[in-house]
Scaffold this motif. Structure first.
Motif: not given
Length: 116
Positions: A31, A33, A40, A74, A93, A102, A105
C-alpha cells in the motif's frame, strides 16, 4: 536529533520488509498512501512481478472522500486477486500506521474475500 517523518517511515518499512515477502501463491499487498491518492498492488517478490495494481486515480474508482476511495481500492484489488487465483496475501503497510485509510483498505479487501 529526531527523525523526520520520511526517515521514520523508511526505517519502519525496512524492518517490515525483512520479514514480509511475496510468493506466487501468497503475494504481498503493498500500500502506498499519498496526501491525495492511495495505491495498492500485489507483488510476487520471488519472480519480481506485479500481479495486479489499483489506485484511486483509476476511472472505475468513484468516491467523494479519501476514505471511500481507500475502501473502493481495497475492494477492487481483492476482486482482481481472486480473479488471478490468489486467496491469501501478506499485507505490507509500507511503514504507515495501521490506521485510517490503510486500515479501511485492508478491511475492504478482507470483506471482499482476501485472507491475511
Amino acid at each position: 536529533m529526531a527523525l523526520s517523518k520520511l526517515q521514520r517511515r523508511t526505517r519502519i518499512k525496512r524492518r517490515i520488509r525483512k520479514i514480509i515477502s511475496g510468493t506466487p501463491t501468497k503475494p504481498r499487498l503493498s500500500v502506498y498512501r499519498s496526501n491525495k491518492e492511495i495505491y495498492a498492488q500485489l507483488v510476487d517478490d520471488v519472480n519480481g512481478v506485479t500481479l495486479a495494481s489499483v489506485s484511486s486515480r483509476d476511472k472505475e474508482i468513484k468516491a467523494d472522500t479519501k476514505v471511500e476511495a481507500a475502501a473502493a481500492v481495497g475492494k477492487t484489488i481483492a476482486e482482481k486477486a481472486v480473479k488471478a487465483g490468489v486467496e491469501t496475501i501478506a499485507f505490507d503497510r509500507n511503514g504507515y500506521l495501521y490506521h485510517g485509510r490503510v486500515k479501511v483498505l485492508a478491511d475492504a479487501a478482507r470483506e471482499s474475500g482476501l485472507k491475511f
